[in-house]
Motif scaffolding. Structure first.
Motif, mmCIF file in Angstrom:
data_model
loop_
_atom_site.group_PDB
_atom_site.id
_atom_site.type_symbol
_atom_site.label_atom_id
_atom_site.label_comp_id
_atom_site.label_asym_id
_atom_site.label_seq_id
_atom_site.Cartn_x
_atom_site.Cartn_y
_atom_site.Cartn_z
ATOM 1 N N ALA A 179 5.323 8.492 0.699
ATOM 2 C CA ALA A 179 6.076 8.531 -0.554
ATOM 3 C C ALA A 179 5.770 7.298 -1.402
ATOM 4 O O ALA A 179 5.632 7.394 -2.630
ATOM 5 C CB ALA A 179 7.571 8.608 -0.247
ATOM 6 N N ALA A 180 5.649 6.146 -0.754
ATOM 7 C CA ALA A 180 5.322 4.922 -1.490
ATOM 8 C C ALA A 180 3.938 5.021 -2.108
ATOM 9 O O ALA A 180 3.702 4.557 -3.229
ATOM 10 C CB ALA A 180 5.410 3.711 -0.555
ATOM 11 N N ALA A 181 3.012 5.638 -1.390
ATOM 12 C CA ALA A 181 1.654 5.798 -1.923
ATOM 13 C C ALA A 181 1.655 6.721 -3.126
ATOM 14 O O ALA A 181 0.927 6.492 -4.105
ATOM 15 C CB ALA A 181 0.736 6.350 -0.830
ATOM 16 N N GLU A 182 2.473 7.775 -3.086
ATOM 17 C CA GLU A 182 2.544 8.718 -4.206
ATOM 18 C C GLU A 182 3.069 8.030 -5.467
ATOM 19 O O GLU A 182 2.654 8.358 -6.579
ATOM 20 C CB GLU A 182 3.442 9.891 -3.846
ATOM 21 C CG GLU A 182 2.839 10.837 -2.803
ATOM 22 C CD GLU A 182 3.769 11.982 -2.476
ATOM 23 O OE1 GLU A 182 4.847 12.091 -3.127
ATOM 24 O OE2 GLU A 182 3.439 12.778 -1.578
ATOM 25 N N ARG A 183 3.971 7.095 -5.290
ATOM 26 C CA ARG A 183 4.536 6.388 -6.447
ATOM 27 C C ARG A 183 3.488 5.538 -7.165
ATOM 28 O O ARG A 183 3.699 5.121 -8.304
ATOM 29 C CB ARG A 183 5.692 5.490 -6.005
ATOM 30 C CG ARG A 183 6.907 6.244 -5.472
ATOM 31 C CD ARG A 183 8.036 5.286 -5.145
ATOM 32 N NE ARG A 183 9.230 5.974 -4.672
ATOM 33 C CZ ARG A 183 10.394 5.373 -4.402
ATOM 34 N NH1 ARG A 183 10.497 4.065 -4.572
ATOM 35 N NH2 ARG A 183 11.422 6.063 -3.964
ATOM 36 N N CYS A 184 2.377 5.254 -6.496
ATOM 37 C CA CYS A 184 1.326 4.418 -7.092
ATOM 38 C C CYS A 184 0.289 5.239 -7.847
ATOM 39 O O CYS A 184 -0.685 4.671 -8.357
ATOM 40 C CB CYS A 184 0.616 3.613 -6.006
ATOM 41 S SG CYS A 184 1.688 2.556 -5.023
ATOM 42 N N ALA A 185 0.478 6.546 -7.917
ATOM 43 C CA ALA A 185 -0.565 7.430 -8.450
ATOM 44 C C ALA A 185 -1.050 7.005 -9.831
ATOM 45 O O ALA A 185 -2.252 7.016 -10.103
ATOM 46 C CB ALA A 185 -0.059 8.866 -8.483
ATOM 47 N N GLU A 215 -2.544 0.261 -5.646
ATOM 48 C CA GLU A 215 -2.471 1.376 -4.714
ATOM 49 C C GLU A 215 -2.017 0.892 -3.349
ATOM 50 O O GLU A 215 -2.110 -0.302 -3.039
ATOM 51 C CB GLU A 215 -3.848 2.043 -4.578
ATOM 52 C CG GLU A 215 -4.924 1.116 -4.034
ATOM 53 C CD GLU A 215 -6.299 1.764 -3.989
ATOM 54 O OE1 GLU A 215 -6.370 2.986 -4.141
ATOM 55 O OE2 GLU A 215 -7.286 1.028 -3.785
ATOM 56 N N LEU A 216 -1.505 1.816 -2.544
ATOM 57 C CA LEU A 216 -1.162 1.527 -1.162
ATOM 58 C C LEU A 216 -2.337 1.975 -0.315
ATOM 59 O O LEU A 216 -2.687 3.155 -0.298
ATOM 60 C CB LEU A 216 0.115 2.257 -0.753
ATOM 61 C CG LEU A 216 0.597 2.004 0.679
ATOM 62 C CD1 LEU A 216 0.901 0.535 0.901
ATOM 63 C CD2 LEU A 216 1.847 2.846 0.978
ATOM 64 N N ARG A 217 -2.957 1.023 0.380
ATOM 65 C CA ARG A 217 -4.191 1.310 1.116
ATOM 66 C C ARG A 217 -4.011 0.991 2.590
ATOM 67 O O ARG A 217 -3.418 -0.024 2.944
ATOM 68 C CB ARG A 217 -5.323 0.463 0.530
ATOM 69 C CG ARG A 217 -6.689 0.637 1.166
ATOM 70 C CD ARG A 217 -7.370 1.873 0.630
ATOM 71 N NE ARG A 217 -8.718 2.009 1.175
ATOM 72 C CZ ARG A 217 -9.830 1.971 0.435
ATOM 73 N NH1 ARG A 217 -9.753 1.813 -0.871
ATOM 74 N NH2 ARG A 217 -11.015 2.113 0.995
ATOM 75 N N TYR A 255 -0.496 -3.265 -0.274
ATOM 76 C CA TYR A 255 -0.680 -2.993 -1.691
ATOM 77 C C TYR A 255 -1.852 -3.829 -2.197
ATOM 78 O O TYR A 255 -2.011 -4.993 -1.819
ATOM 79 C CB TYR A 255 0.578 -3.354 -2.489
ATOM 80 C CG TYR A 255 1.681 -2.335 -2.389
ATOM 81 C CD1 TYR A 255 1.557 -1.088 -2.994
ATOM 82 C CD2 TYR A 255 2.856 -2.616 -1.687
ATOM 83 C CE1 TYR A 255 2.578 -0.145 -2.910
ATOM 84 C CE2 TYR A 255 3.880 -1.686 -1.601
ATOM 85 C CZ TYR A 255 3.738 -0.448 -2.210
ATOM 86 O OH TYR A 255 4.741 0.491 -2.116
ATOM 87 N N GLN A 256 -2.668 -3.241 -3.055
ATOM 88 C CA GLN A 256 -3.780 -3.986 -3.633
ATOM 89 C C GLN A 256 -4.114 -3.412 -5.008
ATOM 90 O O GLN A 256 -3.823 -2.259 -5.304
ATOM 91 C CB GLN A 256 -5.007 -3.928 -2.729
ATOM 92 C CG GLN A 256 -5.567 -2.534 -2.506
ATOM 93 C CD GLN A 256 -6.726 -2.539 -1.522
ATOM 94 O OE1 GLN A 256 -6.679 -3.210 -0.488
ATOM 95 N NE2 GLN A 256 -7.780 -1.805 -1.841
ATOM 96 N N VAL A 257 -4.717 -4.261 -5.831
ATOM 97 C CA VAL A 257 -5.150 -3.830 -7.156
ATOM 98 C C VAL A 257 -6.276 -2.812 -6.995
ATOM 99 O O VAL A 257 -7.130 -2.945 -6.115
ATOM 100 C CB VAL A 257 -5.630 -5.042 -7.976
ATOM 101 C CG1 VAL A 257 -6.191 -4.599 -9.325
ATOM 102 C CG2 VAL A 257 -4.500 -6.039 -8.168
ATOM 103 N N ARG A 258 -6.281 -1.811 -7.831
ATOM 104 C CA ARG A 258 -7.347 -0.814 -7.758
ATOM 105 C C ARG A 258 -8.687 -1.474 -8.066
ATOM 106 O O ARG A 258 -8.810 -2.300 -8.968
ATOM 107 C CB ARG A 258 -7.087 0.323 -8.744
ATOM 108 C CG ARG A 258 -5.860 1.152 -8.389
ATOM 109 C CD ARG A 258 -5.727 2.393 -9.239
ATOM 110 N NE ARG A 258 -4.495 3.104 -8.915
ATOM 111 C CZ ARG A 258 -4.373 3.955 -7.897
ATOM 112 N NH1 ARG A 258 -5.425 4.197 -7.120
ATOM 113 N NH2 ARG A 258 -3.219 4.567 -7.658
ATOM 114 N N GLN A 259 -9.696 -1.082 -7.313
ATOM 115 C CA GLN A 259 -11.012 -1.700 -7.443
ATOM 116 C C GLN A 259 -11.583 -1.538 -8.845
ATOM 117 O O GLN A 259 -12.291 -2.419 -9.346
ATOM 118 C CB GLN A 259 -11.975 -1.089 -6.426
ATOM 119 C CG GLN A 259 -13.347 -1.753 -6.405
ATOM 120 C CD GLN A 259 -14.196 -1.259 -5.253
ATOM 121 O OE1 GLN A 259 -13.687 -0.899 -4.208
ATOM 122 N NE2 GLN A 259 -15.489 -1.229 -5.461
#
Length: 245
Positions: free
Chosen positions: A49-55, A60-62, A70-74
Motif C-alpha cells: 500500500a505504501a508503494a502504491e501511494r508513491c505512484a 519510490e519504495l524500493r 524510500y529513494q528518489v526516482r532515478q
C-alpha cells in the motif's frame, strides 16, 4: 482499508523515512510489542500500500538486498544531484572492471582476476573496494599461498539497487558498453580518472558508478587508468590486499 491497516501503513512509512537505511519486514515487525505485532502478511500488505501511494511521486519504495527503502526516482537524478556542490566520486575503468569480475565470477582470487584481465591488480583498487564495503573475503583458495577469495556484499547490492545477484544483466545478453549502461541504468559517460573528485554521492538518487564487465577493457580504454594506478601503487607500496579483512 480498515483504520488499523491505515495506521499500520503510516507506521511503516514513518519508520522507513526515519531509519535512513533499508528495513526488512521482520525488522518492521520488531517495532511492535508482541501482543500487538502484525503478521508478516499484514506488513507485506502495508508495504504494498505504501508503494502504491508513491505512484505519482518523485520518490519510490524500493526493495533491495537490505530490505525496503524510500529513494528518489532515478529519472530525477540529474536535477536532484544539483543539491550537492561537490561532484560525485568517480572511479577508474580498471577498478570498475575488477568489481565487475568479482560480481560475475565470485568467489574469485586476486590472481584469477589478474589472469583474466591480463594485467596486475593494484592494491589500491582492492583497498578502495574494501573501504566502500562492496567486497569481502569469503575464504581462502586451497592452493600454495592460500590466496583470499573475494565476493560482493549486501552493501554492493543496496548501492546498485539490486535485490540479489540474479538481477545483474546476464553476460550473454551484454554486447557492448552501451548495452550494459542501459541494463543497469547508467546515463553519464564513465570518467577515465580514478577518484578524480571527492565528496558525497547520493545513493538515494539512484546513480551508480559501475559500468564495465569482463571483456570490455579494450573498448573502454582502461590501459591508461591501469598504468597510472600501477605507478601510484609501486610508489606507495601498500600492504598486500590478500591480507585485508
Amino acid at each position: 482499508m480498515t483504520e488499523i491497516n491505515s495506521t499500520l501503513v503510516q507506521i511503516v512509512e514513518g519508520a522507513l523515512l526515519a531509519a535512513g537505511r533499508p528495513l526488512t519486514p521482520a525488522q518492521l515487525g520488531e517495532l511492535f510489542e508482541e501482543h500487538e505485532r502484525p503478521s508478516p502478511a499484514d506488513i507485506r500488505e502495508a508495504l504494498a500500500a505504501a508503494a502504491e501511494r508513491c505512484a505519482d511521486r518523485g520518490y519510490e519504495l524500493r526493495e533491495v538486498a537490505g530490505g525496503f527503502r524510500y529513494q528518489v526516482r532515478q529519472s530525477l537524478a540529474p536535477w536532484v544531484a544539483r543539491l550537492w556542490q561537490e561532484r560525485p566520486q568517480k572511479y577508474s575503468r580498471a577498478l570498475l572492471e575488477t568489481l565487475a569480475l568479482i560480481a560475475y565470477r565470485q568467489p574469485i582470487t586476486r590472481g584469477e582476476i589478474e589472469e583474466i584481465r591480463g594485467v596486475a591488480v593494484s592494491s589500491n583498487i582492492i583497498k578502495t573496494l574494501h573501504e566502500r564495503e562492496w567486497i569481502r573475503v569469503v575464504g581462502h583458495r586451497d592452493v600454495p599461498g592460500r590466496p583470499a577469495m573475494y565476493a560482493t556484499t549486501r552493501q554492493f547490492l543496496d548501492y546498485f539497487n539490486l535485490k540479489n545477484l540474479d538481477q545483474l544483466p546476464a553476460l550473454a545478453e551484454i554486447r557492448d558498453l552501451e548495452t550494459l549502461n542501459a541494463e543497469l541504468g547508467f546515463n553519464d559517460p564513465l570518467e577515465s580518472a580514478a577518484n578524480d573528485a571527492s565528496g558525497s554521492e547520493s545513493a538515494a538518487a539512484g546513480t551508480p558508478d559501475l559500468s564495465l564487465v569482463p571483456g570490455l577493457a579494450a573498448e573502454a580504454g582502461a590501459e591508461d587508468d591501469e598504468s597510472a594506478e600501477q605507478a601510484a601503487d609501486s610508489n606507495a607500496s601498500p600492504p598486500d590486499s590478500d591480507q585485508i579483512h
